[in-house]
Design an enzyme around this catalytic site. Structure first.
Site, PDB file in Angstrom:
ATOM      1  N   LYS A 115      14.201  -3.072  -3.826  1.00 21.27           N
ATOM      2  CA  LYS A 115      14.273  -4.472  -3.405  1.00 21.27           C
ATOM      3  C   LYS A 115      15.565  -5.142  -3.850  1.00 21.27           C
ATOM      4  CE  LYS A 115       9.383  -5.574  -2.987  1.00 21.27           C
ATOM      5  NZ  LYS A 115       8.313  -6.494  -3.342  1.00 21.27           N
ATOM      6  N   LYS A 218       6.106   3.983   5.521  1.00 21.82           N
ATOM      7  CA  LYS A 218       4.838   3.335   5.210  1.00 21.82           C
ATOM      8  C   LYS A 218       4.506   2.227   6.206  1.00 21.82           C
ATOM      9  CE  LYS A 218       3.051   1.310   1.420  1.00 21.82           C
ATOM     10  NZ  LYS A 218       2.987   0.684   0.124  1.00 21.82           N
ATOM     11  N   LYS A 221       3.983  -4.779   6.338  1.00 20.34           N
ATOM     12  CA  LYS A 221       3.957  -6.077   7.004  1.00 20.34           C
ATOM     13  C   LYS A 221       5.364  -6.562   7.318  1.00 20.34           C
ATOM     14  CE  LYS A 221       3.009  -7.834   2.450  1.00 20.34           C
ATOM     15  NZ  LYS A 221       1.826  -7.770   1.632  1.00 20.34           N
TER      16      LYS A 221
END
Ligand code: TRP
Length: 355
Positions: A115, A218, A221
């Site tokens: 991130k 994966k 969202k």
């Protein structure tokens, strides 16, 4: 030699829509664990601030995760359902853990590196770096022993054990003096511990649900394509469209799980079928081995719609009654606070704070 009382704890962030990966990887396991365990399930709203500070829709995001818990069959009376910010003891213990954990431990977390990677220190929050310490506090403020999570959280749970171990060792004599610890074994080592060594619960046929557009990524969202995921709020028609458009290869399904190797999309769809039907992948292949996707996909659509429709319907009903959801959260928050405060009193004593 004694043992910590078994207690299950897990958390879900109130960010973005819940999808099939969250449902199969987490919520479905939470539901199953209720039968034999004392469970605490938390909407981790403090965690939601780590990557993005302002959330326009925070109250409804919190309510929608709560609604998903309840609609899936979590019993908020027999267990505890609450939102993290209602129990300030999480943040209090997290501060202490910030002083237990070493910066190097945090910087080694792969999720942080993913991130924060490439961005300079002005662009990522201190909270993003400290996040696993708050996660450790979520669990250990209840001295919970078992944590159902997706496999992307495994490293954070190892860090939770490292924090618990360092606390236990650094404060060993104070833990003895206060009489709050218990004798456990860590491997072969006897340790007088205040905090337990948590166990991850990661298994199941679909510990990792992958994108419907790319079986090596994966389900997420944040994926730009909505076709890559099945959202818990999708209706039957949307679910059907997404599964029918899911990427596959041209071969028939194999009869043994061995044959799924090197076929990530086939592996993913079989894993989803298995998890939705509470079977193993091997059993699914017993029924569908040798069949084309043109046969398997419609069966998967039926199964997905049949399993998700009741959850979806109940979620919508609950979202129409926010007052009820808030009552559930307040009640759970009060019960969680009482338990967390008991731990914090002991922790303050161990550290030597005057209270
Ligand atoms: N970090 C978890 C995730 O992103 C959420 C989480 C926060 C959690 N605190 C937790 C999970 C404690 C288990 C236990 O999925």
């Amino acid at each position: 030699m004694s043992e910590f009382k078994p207690l299950v704890f897990s958390g879900v962030q109130p960010t973005g829509n819940l999808h099939l990966g969250n449902y199969l990887g987490a919520i479905k396991k939470f539901v199953a664990l209720q039968a034999k365990n004392d469970c605490i399930y938390c909407v981790v709203d403090l965690h939601a601030l780590t990557a993005q500070l302002v959330h326009e829709d925070m109250p409804n995001q919190i309510r929608s995760i709560t609604a998903a818990f309840l609609a899936s069959g979590i019993d908020p009376k027999a267990h505890i359902v609450f939102n993290q910010s209602a129990v300030p003891q999480h943040a209090e213990l997290a501060w202490i853990f910030n002083c237990v954990a070493r910066i190097g431990w945090m910087e080694r977390m792969t999720q942080f590196k993913d991130k924060a990677g490439g961005k300079n220190a002005e662009q990522v929050s201190l909270g993003l770096l400290a996040y696993p310490s708050l996660m450790a506090a979520d669990i250990l403020v209840y001295r919970a022993t078992h944590v159902p999570v997706g496999d992307d959280q495994k490293q954070h749970l190892e860090l939770t054990r490292d924090i618990a171990m360092k606390f236990n060792l650094d404060f060993a004599s104070q833990i003895r003096e206060t009489g709050a610890g218990i004798d456990i074994k860590v491997g072969d080592q006897p340790v007088h511990a205040y905090f337990p060594m948590v166990e991850p619960l990661i298994d199941g046929p679909a510990p990792r649900v992958m994108s419907l557009r790319d079986g090596t990524k994966k389900m997420s969202k944040s994926d730009a394509s909505d076709l890559s995921r099945i959202n818990l709020m999708d209706d039957a028609e949307t679910i059907s469209k997404k599964i029918k458009k899911a990427k596959t290869d041209p071969d028939a399904l194999p009869s043994e799980t061995e044959g799924l190797k090197g076929r990530p999309e086939a592996d993913n769809l079989v894993g989803i079928f298995a998890a939705l039907s509470d079977k193993s992948k091997a059993d699914v292949l017993k029924d569908f081995g040798g069949q084309q996707f043109s046969v398997f996909k419609p069966a998967l659509v039926d199964l997905a719609v049949e399993t998700l429709a009741p959850v979806n319907g109940e979620m919508r009903r609950l979202m129409g009654d926010p007052g009820y959801i808030d009552t559930v959260l307040r009640d759970g928050g009060a019960r969680a606070r009482a338990r967390a405060e008991k731990t914090m009193k002991e922790v303050r004593d161990i550290i030597g704070f005057v209270q």
